[in-house]
Each structure stands twice: as C-alpha cells, then as structure tokens.
Design a protein around this motif. Structure first.
Motif, mmCIF file in Angstrom:
data_model
loop_
_atom_site.group_PDB
_atom_site.id
_atom_site.type_symbol
_atom_site.label_atom_id
_atom_site.label_comp_id
_atom_site.label_asym_id
_atom_site.label_seq_id
_atom_site.Cartn_x
_atom_site.Cartn_y
_atom_site.Cartn_z
ATOM 1 N N ALA A 46 -11.557 5.952 15.605
ATOM 2 C CA ALA A 46 -10.215 5.412 15.828
ATOM 3 C C ALA A 46 -9.162 6.283 15.160
ATOM 4 C CB ALA A 46 -10.127 3.985 15.300
ATOM 5 N N VAL A 47 -9.545 6.972 14.076
ATOM 6 C CA VAL A 47 -8.626 7.872 13.376
ATOM 7 C C VAL A 47 -8.191 9.020 14.288
ATOM 8 C CG1 VAL A 47 -8.472 9.544 11.471
ATOM 9 C CG2 VAL A 47 -9.458 7.285 11.077
ATOM 10 N N MET A 70 0.847 -1.172 0.000
ATOM 11 C CA MET A 70 0.000 0.000 0.000
ATOM 12 C C MET A 70 0.892 1.233 0.000
ATOM 13 S SD MET A 70 -2.744 -1.220 2.848
ATOM 14 C CE MET A 70 -3.522 -2.806 2.712
ATOM 15 N N LYS A 71 0.357 2.275 -0.554
ATOM 16 C CA LYS A 71 1.188 3.461 -0.643
ATOM 17 C C LYS A 71 0.304 4.687 -0.696
ATOM 18 C CE LYS A 71 3.051 4.555 -4.580
ATOM 19 N NZ LYS A 71 3.871 4.494 -5.788
ATOM 20 N N ALA A 72 0.928 5.875 -0.493
ATOM 21 C CA ALA A 72 0.190 7.099 -0.704
ATOM 22 C C ALA A 72 -0.237 7.139 -2.156
ATOM 23 C CB ALA A 72 1.066 8.309 -0.362
ATOM 24 N N SER A 73 -1.342 7.794 -2.421
ATOM 25 C CA SER A 73 -2.012 7.587 -3.697
ATOM 26 C C SER A 73 -1.465 8.424 -4.835
ATOM 27 C CB SER A 73 -3.492 7.918 -3.538
ATOM 28 O OG SER A 73 -3.652 9.272 -3.251
ATOM 29 N N THR A 74 -0.507 9.282 -4.598
ATOM 30 C CA THR A 74 -0.003 10.111 -5.668
ATOM 31 C C THR A 74 1.395 9.694 -6.043
ATOM 32 O OG1 THR A 74 0.806 11.704 -4.055
ATOM 33 C CG2 THR A 74 -1.379 12.088 -4.931
ATOM 34 N N TYR A 120 -13.399 6.008 5.154
ATOM 35 C CA TYR A 120 -12.106 6.628 5.414
ATOM 36 C C TYR A 120 -12.044 8.088 4.968
ATOM 37 C CZ TYR A 120 -10.287 1.968 6.444
ATOM 38 O OH TYR A 120 -10.066 0.741 6.998
ATOM 39 N N LEU A 121 -13.189 8.692 4.663
ATOM 40 C CA LEU A 121 -13.188 10.081 4.201
ATOM 41 C C LEU A 121 -12.610 11.027 5.246
ATOM 42 C CD1 LEU A 121 -16.619 10.483 2.347
ATOM 43 C CD2 LEU A 121 -14.331 10.274 1.354
ATOM 44 N N PHE A 122 -12.925 10.794 6.503
ATOM 45 C CA PHE A 122 -12.436 11.662 7.573
ATOM 46 C C PHE A 122 -10.913 11.608 7.655
ATOM 47 C CE2 PHE A 122 -11.703 12.324 12.269
ATOM 48 C CZ PHE A 122 -11.952 13.687 12.258
ATOM 49 N N ALA A 123 -10.339 10.417 7.564
ATOM 50 C CA ALA A 123 -8.879 10.269 7.606
ATOM 51 C C ALA A 123 -8.234 10.977 6.419
ATOM 52 C CB ALA A 123 -8.501 8.785 7.605
ATOM 53 N N VAL A 145 -4.073 0.806 7.941
ATOM 54 C CA VAL A 145 -4.852 1.354 6.826
ATOM 55 C C VAL A 145 -5.283 2.805 7.090
ATOM 56 C CG1 VAL A 145 -6.946 1.116 5.438
ATOM 57 C CG2 VAL A 145 -5.581 -0.903 5.998
ATOM 58 N N PRO A 146 -5.788 3.165 8.291
ATOM 59 C CA PRO A 146 -6.073 4.583 8.532
ATOM 60 C C PRO A 146 -4.851 5.474 8.343
ATOM 61 C CG PRO A 146 -7.107 3.246 10.210
ATOM 62 C CD PRO A 146 -6.253 2.320 9.421
ATOM 63 N N ALA A 147 -3.676 4.983 8.752
ATOM 64 C CA ALA A 147 -2.450 5.759 8.546
ATOM 65 C C ALA A 147 -2.165 5.932 7.063
ATOM 66 C CB ALA A 147 -1.274 5.079 9.246
ATOM 67 N N PHE A 148 -2.347 4.878 6.288
ATOM 68 C CA PHE A 148 -2.161 4.980 4.840
ATOM 69 C C PHE A 148 -3.116 6.001 4.239
ATOM 70 C CE2 PHE A 148 -0.074 0.665 4.746
ATOM 71 C CZ PHE A 148 1.089 1.083 4.131
ATOM 72 N N MET A 149 -4.352 6.027 4.718
ATOM 73 C CA MET A 149 -5.334 6.957 4.175
ATOM 74 C C MET A 149 -4.976 8.402 4.518
ATOM 75 S SD MET A 149 -7.493 5.440 2.342
ATOM 76 C CE MET A 149 -7.831 3.725 1.954
ATOM 77 N N ILE A 150 -4.485 8.627 5.715
ATOM 78 C CA ILE A 150 -4.033 9.966 6.091
ATOM 79 C C ILE A 150 -2.876 10.399 5.190
ATOM 80 C CG2 ILE A 150 -2.934 11.335 7.913
ATOM 81 C CD1 ILE A 150 -4.465 9.546 9.942
ATOM 82 N N LEU A 151 -1.937 9.497 4.963
ATOM 83 C CA LEU A 151 -0.796 9.810 4.100
ATOM 84 C C LEU A 151 -1.238 10.031 2.655
ATOM 85 C CD1 LEU A 151 1.885 7.303 5.440
ATOM 86 C CD2 LEU A 151 1.760 9.767 5.836
#
Length: 352
Positions: free
Chosen positions: A251-252, A1-5, A192-195, A57-63
């Motif tokens: 949890a986020v 998994m990675k940041a999306s950009t 995961y929109l909030f994260a 996964v929440p950390a990945f979404m924040i990143l």
C-alpha cells in the motif's frame, strides 16, 4: 503524530534557510485523517476511505524517514547513537505519552473500572490505552532503529531501499506463517521499514529526481493492491493482519508517490495567510493531537451520556471531533514545550 526528529530547516541555493512548511501541511492533513478515522463514522471497507484516511500512518512513516535523513546528513553511526541524542528524543516522545496514559488510568478509575497493576503494565507495553496508542511504541522503536536503516540507505543508496524492503517482506512472511500474535504485530515497527527507507532515500538524495514513469508505476501497483478486495474480492495472504494489511508495504507504493510529489513540488512554499499558519501549527502539534484525540474518544461516551449526545448532531459531530482534538492538541503541545524549556533553562542556570 509527527515526524520523528526535531523541527529542522533547510538551506536553499541563495543561502537562506526556512522551515519545511510542506511537511507540516502533510502532517496536519494526516492527523485530521487520524481523528476522522477513529470517529467510527466511516465505512472502512469503501475505496474512498482506504485511499485517503486509511493511509495516514504510512505517510507519517515516510515523513519520519525524510526528516530524519535531513537532520542526520553525513553524521557517522556512532554520532547518531550518542546517548544525549537518544535521550532528547526519548524524553520528547515519552512525556506526552505519560500524561495521556495517566489520564487514561484516572478516567478508568472515575468510571468505576480501574485496571489491576499487571493490566496497567500490559496496557502500556502493548499500547492499549486509546485509539492510536500503539504509535508511541513505534516511535521509540524508530529512534533505536533509524540510524541503522539510514546507514543502509546512505551506504547502498537505492539498493538500500531494496534491502530494507526485503527485510520488511521477510518479517511479514514470518508473521503470517508462524502466526505472530496480533497484539505484538501491532506495536512492532518492522511492518513500516519500507516506508521509512523510502522517506530516508528522498531526504538523503534530495537532488535526485524520481521519474514520473517510476512514480506512476508505483502508484498504479499500490492502487491495484488496495482495490483488489473491493473489485476482485481478493483476500490478502501475506499481509493478513487487519486493519494493517491495508497499510502494508504494498500500500506504501501508492502513498509514497503522493508524498514525494508534494515534497518535491512545494519544497520552497511558505504560508501566506491565516489558514496556512493554522495548518502549520496543526502539523507541528500532530504528535500531541494524537494523544488528545485518544483521550477525547475515551471520555466522549460519558460526555454523550451525561451532558450532550454529540452523535445526534449529524455532520456537526465530525466538526466537533476534529475541533476538540486539534485545539486541545495544540494547547497540549504548547504547554509541554514551555514546560520542557523552563526545566531545561533552570537546569542550565544551575550548572552555571
């Protein structure tokens, strides 16, 4: 998994540019947590697990939100939705998925349990081809929704986080009230929109420091929420889907302060040794490692049965799980990246 950009660089006050090494470090730790989580060797109800490995996964979404905001900057919504931009991201996320999914189907056939054609489509649509396979669905949805979420953050600033958080909450309430099927809930990114919004806010307004009081309050609320079932035998009511209720937007509140402090404290940090460079490579290949660990856990039962039962090696089992998944993921990322570069260069030469 990675940041999306795409991998990005940031410009410092002195005019120099450098990679966000700390982002790679956090991704490296999180993907190792994913591998360990999927090993099935941990008690997932224990507080130590729910406060560490469970929150990858929440950390990945924040990143993902953070790096997206850094790359989007002041681009208008129209620019963010350009076909060439979306196509590039879609290809980068889809190629590893197609390879992993094809391997999954091949291994099913070799194991004497092939999927029917309808089951093949269902497995692809619902992310049912390995541990963590739903992540591809989330990333494609992220590519499509991120420009709108980022526009809200850029337009309304902190109030944008509130608006997106309300959307996240309303989605959860509707799901729990009307009983959205778990298989669908699993592959929809709305939870995961909030994260994502928190990450985008930090990336967009990097010069605005969040006070320790606010961070401490968020972390405290998040920890209390996470530990409620362990300490007070509380049962979640709104966030009811297991196991994702442990990574919900509440949890986020616990995960975000940790990620924020790391990003803020080590923004200028650069690797100074072999271990640091290895962590960078792991972080950059995290999306590919997600697929190699997926295939690894698909074929491992056969390997244990026919060649060597790794489960009898004690703690060495964990080391082998991480080593095989990580090393193969790095190699996978290198091969795919080189292949894409080769095809792109050939296409450019033909156009010339």
């Amino acid at each position: 998994m990675k940041a999306s950009t795409d991998d990005i660089e940031i410009r410092h006050k002195g005019g120099t540019t450098c990679r966000l090494t700390i982002v790679d470090y956090i991704k490296a730790v999180c993907i190792i947590f994913v591998v360990l989580n999927h090993s099935g060797l941990f008690n997932k109800t224990m507080p130590l697990f729910t406060l560490t490995m469970d929150k990858a996964v929440p950390a990945f979404m924040i990143l993902s939100g953070y790096t997206y905001a850094l790359s989007a900057k002041d681009k208008p919504l129209r620019k963010l939705y350009e076909f060439s931009v979306l196509k590039k991201k879609f290809i980068r996320f889809t190629i590893p998925m197609i390879i992993a999914f094809s391997l999954f189907l091949i291994f099913r056939c070799l194991g004497g349990n092939p999927l029917s054609l309808p089951s093949v489509f269902k497995a692809a649509a619902l992310g049912r081809y390995g541990k963590g396979s739903y992540y591809f669905n989330l990333m494609i949805e992220f590519v499509l929704l991120a420009p709108i979420v980022y526009w809200m953050i850029r337009r309304f600033e902190a109030n944008g986080i509130v608006l997106v958080g309300l959307m996240n909450l309303i989605y959860e309430v509707l799901c729990s009230t009307y009983g959205l099927h778990k298989a669908l809930y699993r592959v929809i990114i709305f939870r995961y929109l909030f994260a994502i919004a928190l990450g985008m806010y930090v990336g967009r307004f990097r010069d605005r420091k969040i006070s320790p009081i606010h961070l401490g309050t968020m972390a405290s609320l998040g920890v209390v929420y996470i530990l409620l079932p362990h300490v007070w035998k509380y049962s979640y009511h709104i966030f009811i889907y297991s196991p994702w209720k442990r990574t919900s937007m509440l949890a986020v509140l616990y995960v975000f302060p940790i990620v924020y402090i790391l990003l803020d404290s080590f923004e200028d940090y650069q690797s100074r040794g072999v271990c640091g460079r290895v962590m960078e490579k792991i972080g950059r290949a995290s999306y590919y490692i997600m697929y190699t660990q997926m295939i690894y856990y698909v074929v491992r039962p056969a390997f244990d049965r026919i060649i060597l039962d790794i489960s009898k090696l004690g703690y060495a089992e964990l080391l082998i799980d991480v080593f095989v998944a990580v090393l193969s993921g790095i190699v996978f990322e290198k091969c795919v990246s080189n292949a894409i570069k080769f095809v792109s260069s050939r296409a450019v030469r033909r156009m010339e």
